[in-house]
Design a protein around this motif. Structure first.
Motif: not given
Length: 104
Positions: A10-33
């Motif tokens: 999930h995290a890698l797919v999300y990072l692959g769609k975004n070029q910006d630095l993504i925080s762990s908080d934002k990733l967690a929000q999208h992954i629901c964990t």
């Protein structure tokens, strides 16, 4: 398959769609964990060379290689997933052992 593998994908797919630095908080929000779970998995992905991490308030994560070049096998190895490895036999290989083990 472990939850680490699912979080990593999930995290890698999300990072692959975004070029910006993504925080762990934002990733967690999208992954629901929880963000701590995300950070633990991201450490493994960084050690495997799949992502780059920047610490601090303005920190986050980004891919360290092209998304198309990352395989599911690489992800599984990075989070230490162990899969069952079945060796196929044609049936002849074990036939003698079966005969020898029969009680007559």
């Amino acid at each position: 398959m472990t939850s680490d593998f699912s979080i990593a994908v999930h995290a890698l797919v999300y990072l692959g769609k975004n070029q910006d630095l993504i925080s762990s908080d934002k990733l967690a929000q999208h992954i629901c964990t929880h963000p701590v779970r995300v950070r633990r998995v991201m450490i493994k992905l960084r050690e495997a060379g799949l992502i780059k991490a920047k610490a601090g308030v303005d920190g986050g994560y980004r891919l360290d290689k092209e998304a198309d070049d990352i395989t599911l096998s690489e992800i599984a190895k990075s989070v230490s997933n162990d899969y069952i490895h079945v060796t196929w036999h044609n049936g002849e290989d074990g036939r003698e052992a079966i005969k020898d083990s029969k009680v007559e």
